[in-house]
Scaffold this motif. Structure first.
Motif, PDB file in Angstrom:
ATOM      1  N   SER A 242       0.841  -1.195   0.000  1.00  0.00           N
ATOM      2  CA  SER A 242       0.000   0.000   0.000  1.00  0.00           C
ATOM      3  C   SER A 242       0.872   1.239   0.000  1.00  0.00           C
ATOM      4  CB  SER A 242      -0.884  -0.015   1.251  1.00  0.00           C
ATOM      5  OG  SER A 242      -1.637   1.159   1.315  1.00  0.00           O
ATOM      6  N   GLN A 243       0.637   2.128  -0.961  1.00  0.00           N
ATOM      7  CA  GLN A 243       1.403   3.383  -0.992  1.00  0.00           C
ATOM      8  C   GLN A 243       0.455   4.522  -0.609  1.00  0.00           C
ATOM      9  OE1 GLN A 243       4.401   3.677  -4.185  1.00  0.00           O
ATOM     10  NE2 GLN A 243       3.799   1.605  -4.715  1.00  0.00           N
ATOM     11  N   CYS A 244      -0.257   5.120  -1.566  1.00  0.00           N
ATOM     12  CA  CYS A 244      -1.197   6.161  -1.152  1.00  0.00           C
ATOM     13  C   CYS A 244      -2.392   5.551  -0.444  1.00  0.00           C
ATOM     14  CB  CYS A 244      -1.662   6.978  -2.347  1.00  0.00           C
ATOM     15  SG  CYS A 244      -2.954   6.171  -3.301  1.00  0.00           S
ATOM     16  N   GLY A 245      -2.653   4.297  -0.718  1.00  0.00           N
ATOM     17  CA  GLY A 245      -3.688   3.588   0.019  1.00  0.00           C
ATOM     18  C   GLY A 245      -5.088   3.712  -0.529  1.00  0.00           C
ATOM     19  N   PHE A 246      -5.272   4.548  -1.530  1.00  0.00           N
ATOM     20  CA  PHE A 246      -6.638   4.745  -2.012  1.00  0.00           C
ATOM     21  C   PHE A 246      -7.215   3.471  -2.624  1.00  0.00           C
ATOM     22  CE2 PHE A 246     -10.220   6.687  -4.010  1.00  0.00           C
ATOM     23  CZ  PHE A 246     -10.550   7.655  -3.074  1.00  0.00           C
ATOM     24  N   CYS A 247      -6.362   2.773  -3.349  1.00  0.00           N
ATOM     25  CA  CYS A 247      -6.827   1.549  -4.007  1.00  0.00           C
ATOM     26  C   CYS A 247      -6.793   0.356  -3.066  1.00  0.00           C
ATOM     27  CB  CYS A 247      -5.938   1.245  -5.206  1.00  0.00           C
ATOM     28  SG  CYS A 247      -4.226   0.888  -4.723  1.00  0.00           S
ATOM     29  N   THR A 248      -6.135   0.503  -1.897  1.00  0.00           N
ATOM     30  CA  THR A 248      -5.807  -0.654  -1.065  1.00  0.00           C
ATOM     31  C   THR A 248      -7.020  -1.468  -0.605  1.00  0.00           C
ATOM     32  OG1 THR A 248      -3.836   0.525  -0.377  1.00  0.00           O
ATOM     33  CG2 THR A 248      -4.455  -1.389   0.940  1.00  0.00           C
ATOM     34  N   PRO A 249      -8.091  -0.829  -0.104  1.00  0.00           N
ATOM     35  CA  PRO A 249      -9.224  -1.668   0.319  1.00  0.00           C
ATOM     36  C   PRO A 249      -9.748  -2.556  -0.808  1.00  0.00           C
ATOM     37  CG  PRO A 249      -9.519   0.595   1.058  1.00  0.00           C
ATOM     38  CD  PRO A 249      -8.336   0.601   0.143  1.00  0.00           C
TER      39      PRO A 249
ATOM     40  N   LEU B  38      -6.934  -1.188 -10.123  1.00  0.00           N
ATOM     41  CA  LEU B  38      -5.851  -0.333 -10.623  1.00  0.00           C
ATOM     42  C   LEU B  38      -5.170   0.374  -9.459  1.00  0.00           C
ATOM     43  CD1 LEU B  38      -7.651   1.382 -13.650  1.00  0.00           C
ATOM     44  CD2 LEU B  38      -6.378  -0.765 -13.610  1.00  0.00           C
ATOM     45  N   CYS B  39      -3.819   0.405  -9.514  1.00  0.00           N
ATOM     46  CA  CYS B  39      -3.048   1.171  -8.544  1.00  0.00           C
ATOM     47  C   CYS B  39      -2.245   2.186  -9.339  1.00  0.00           C
ATOM     48  CB  CYS B  39      -2.122   0.258  -7.752  1.00  0.00           C
ATOM     49  SG  CYS B  39      -1.025   1.171  -6.665  1.00  0.00           S
ATOM     50  N   ARG B  40      -2.555   3.453  -9.112  1.00  0.00           N
ATOM     51  CA  ARG B  40      -1.890   4.487  -9.909  1.00  0.00           C
ATOM     52  C   ARG B  40      -0.433   4.674  -9.513  1.00  0.00           C
ATOM     53  NH1 ARG B  40      -6.811   4.498  -9.451  1.00  0.00           N
ATOM     54  NH2 ARG B  40      -8.259   5.251 -11.035  1.00  0.00           N
ATOM     55  N   CYS B  41      -0.048   4.168  -8.345  1.00  0.00           N
ATOM     56  CA  CYS B  41       1.365   4.272  -7.946  1.00  0.00           C
ATOM     57  C   CYS B  41       2.157   3.102  -8.523  1.00  0.00           C
ATOM     58  CB  CYS B  41       1.512   4.228  -6.442  1.00  0.00           C
ATOM     59  SG  CYS B  41       0.113   4.761  -5.518  1.00  0.00           S
ATOM     60  N   THR B  42       1.524   2.294  -9.336  1.00  0.00           N
ATOM     61  CA  THR B  42       2.146   1.097  -9.928  1.00  0.00           C
ATOM     62  C   THR B  42       2.820   0.228  -8.859  1.00  0.00           C
ATOM     63  OG1 THR B  42       4.262   2.122 -10.459  1.00  0.00           O
ATOM     64  CG2 THR B  42       2.530   2.243 -12.130  1.00  0.00           C
TER      65      THR B  42
HETATM   66  S1  FES Z   1      -1.551   2.697  -3.377  1.00  0.00           S
HETATM   67 FE1  FES Z   1      -1.874   4.496  -4.505  1.00  0.00          FE
HETATM   68  S2  FES Z   1      -3.330   4.036  -6.021  1.00  0.00           S
HETATM   69 FE2  FES Z   1      -2.856   2.228  -5.052  1.00  0.00          FE
END
Ligand code: FES
Ligand SMILES: Cc1cc2nc3c(=O)[nH]c(=O)nc-3n(C[C@H](O)[C@H](O)[C@H](O)COP(=O)(O)OP(=O)(O)OC[C@H]3O[C@@H](n4cnc5c(N)ncnc54)[C@H](O)[C@@H]3O)c2cc1C
Ligand code: FES
Length: 492
Positions: free
Chosen positions: A111-118, A147-151
């Motif tokens: 998990s980076q920004c976490g938005f996609c994590t859940p 999709l994870c925008r932080c790849t």
């Molecule tokens: S952790 Fe950033 S979009 Fe997935």
């Protein structure tokens, strides 16, 4: 005793919910975030593409309980009657212990920004429950719709590979509490019609297929909603009014598949996921095609009947089904009629469906013994992309090498899915050689005048359509050797 109920009932994590105030176009995501302040489930795209809103939905199937990942952003609340909705909030144990899938994501920095994590966690959770030790391919397939925008994919895939060492999937609450959830859902399914609201604001859930027929006779212009993977976007992207709405996803008769020696009959409410095994085992070329329809969440929700009824010129199922000679059963009240699938598509956005009628089933003849069948979808990306051109070929060649019959159909080449009749006419009766194929290639302009749009130019579409016929010839002439790299393996 009343045969109608005016509330929907479902399980939300551990809570039984009964709701009488449901808007016909209210999404599950809005319900969770706005009405329940359960903000773990995210909104990214609101069109079923990014997977940030993934939740699990458990439903009854042949007396058993099946959990599938779905997109809450385009899933309507009304379609959840009798289901178990499981959100990210349900995963952490009351003592604060993270679920194995969550812990693996933490440990592998998934998990980076976490938005996609859940959404990733919920898709991996669905995978872990049905396959605790998945292959890389199974993981890739399970995550096609996230999709994870932080790849950050590599870290996420590593977490998915490791999760089996974090805990025993059989001890998961959804498995240990299965019997009680199953009993609750069976109790909720009381065989009644659900009717909420009145007139143009109605939400209707038929008790069964006969009840659907009665409802549509009374409300012939109501919007039928099956998986909502098309209709959901009419609401979230185009702000269209869809009420009155009839939700058909819970009608068991429409979810049946029957297999005969020479044909398969699929109920209009069968999802891509449920159709996969029977279609891919009997018509092998359909397997790779089905794997490239949307992501897993879309395949769990979307139906073959919805794909046909929607009538899009770039829907993926009509061309192969037309090439196979499929027929539709349409029902209105107690009357049924059969139409050739190719005749169902009249013009752009215009199908041969009369008011009050619904698609009941699609009857798919299997390719004949001496026939060769193939279908290819050409897109800009491999996964989760909409067709630029799709070609399907069903050609029979007799023992002396003469083409005895040809059914060729394309998507993305006209305002409807369409047969290449002029091309077919050049092939039939001729020897199956490259010379014949080259002659047939010259007939494409008689069949198609494709358009230029954001997916492809008209010239590109025409070139690809012709090349797919050549490819079909080369693969069939060279003992079926595929002319394309099908998968790229990650080097260890
Ligand atoms: S952790 Fe950033 S979009 Fe997935
Ligand atoms: C992210 C995403 C990716 C997608 N990828 C693909 C793809 O790769 N290939 C592709 O072909 N499509 C794709 N789609 C489109 C969609 O998933 C398919 O068209 C799907 O099969 C629609 O089925 P549904 O059950 O969700 O239909 P719904 O949205 O419920 O309904 C679609 C239409 O069919 C009508 N309808 C449904 N059932 C019946 C019935 N029994 N009788 C009469 N009318 C009926 C509805 O009224 C509506 O007009 C994608 C959609 C999304 C959101
Ligand atoms: S919010 Fe992107 S798939 Fe639902």
């Amino acid at each position: 005793m009343s045969t109608t109920r005016s509330e929907i009932r479902f399980l939300l994590n551990g809570e039984a919910v009964a709701l009488a105030d449901v808007r016909p176009d209210e999404t599950l995501l809005d319900f969770l975030r706005l009405r329940r302040s359960m903000r773990g489930t995210k909104e990214g795209c609101a069109e079923g593409d990014c997977g940030a809103c993934t939740v699990l939905v458990g439903r009854l199937a042949n007396g058993d309980l099946v959990y599938e990942g779905v997109n809450a952003c385009i899933r309507f609340l009304g379609s959840l009657d009798g289901c178990h909705v499981v959100t990210i909030e349900h995963l952490k144990r009351p003592d604060g212990t993270l679920h194995p899938v969550q812990q693996a994501m933490v440990d592998f920095h998934g998990s980076q920004c976490g938005f996609c994590t859940p959404g990733f966690v919920m898709s991996l959770y669905a995978l872990w429950m049905r396959n605790p030790s998945p292959s890389n391919y199974a993981i890739e397939k399970a995550l096609q719709g996230n999709l994870c925008r932080c790849t950050g994919y590599e870290a996420i895939v590593k977490a998915a590979c490791a999760v089996s060492s974090y805990g025993d999937a059989t001890r998961d609450p959804l498995k240990t509490e299965r019997a009680s959830v199953l009993a609750t859902l069976k109790e909720m399914k009381d065989g009644k019609r659900v009717k909420i609201g009145s007139g143009d604001e109605q939400l209707l859930i038929p008790a069964d297929a006969d009840d659907l027929a009665r409802i549509l006779e009374a409300e012939p212009t109501a919007t039928i909603v099956a998986g909502s993977t098309d209709v959901g976007l009419w609401v979230t992207k185009f702000m269209r009014r869809i009420a009155p709405v009839v939700f058909v996803g819970g009608i068991d008769e429409l979810r049946r598949i029957s297999v005969e020696d020479d044909a398969i009959t699929i109920g209009s409410g069968v999802s891509y996921t449920d159709a996969f095994e029977v279609l891919s085992s009997r018509i092998s070329s359909l397997g790779p095609l089905l794997d490239r329809i949307g992501g897993e969440q879309i395949r769990n929700m979307g139906t073959i009947g919805g794909n046909i009824a929607n009538g899009s010129p770039i829907g993926d199922m009509p061309p192969p089904l037309i090439a196979l000679g499929a027929r539709l059963t349409l029902r209105k009240g107690d009357s049924r009629r059969t139409v050739e699938l190719e005749d169902f598509f009249i013009d752009y956005g215009k199908q041969d469906r009369r008011p009050g009628e619904f698609v009941e089933a699609v009857h798919i003849p299997l390719p004949k013994q001496r026939a060769r069948f193939a279908v290819w979808k050409v897109t800009k990306r491999r996964d989760e992309d909409i067709t630029a051109v799709l070609g399907a070929f069903n050609i029979s060649i007799d023992s002396d090498g003469t083409v005895t019959s040809a059914r060729i159909a394309y998507g993305g080449m006209a305002v409807t899915p369409k047969r290449a009749r002029a091309v077919e006419a050049v092939l039939v009766g001729q020897p199956w050689t490259m010379e014949t194929v080259e002659k047939a290639v010259g007939a494409y302009p008689s069949d198609f005048k494709p358009i230029t749009d954001m997916r492809a130019s008209a010239e590109y579409r025409m070139l690809v359509a012709r090349n797919l016929l050549k490819r079909f010839f080369l693969e069939s002439a060279d003992s079926g050797r595929p002319l394309q790299v099908k998968r790229y393996e990650v080097m260890a």
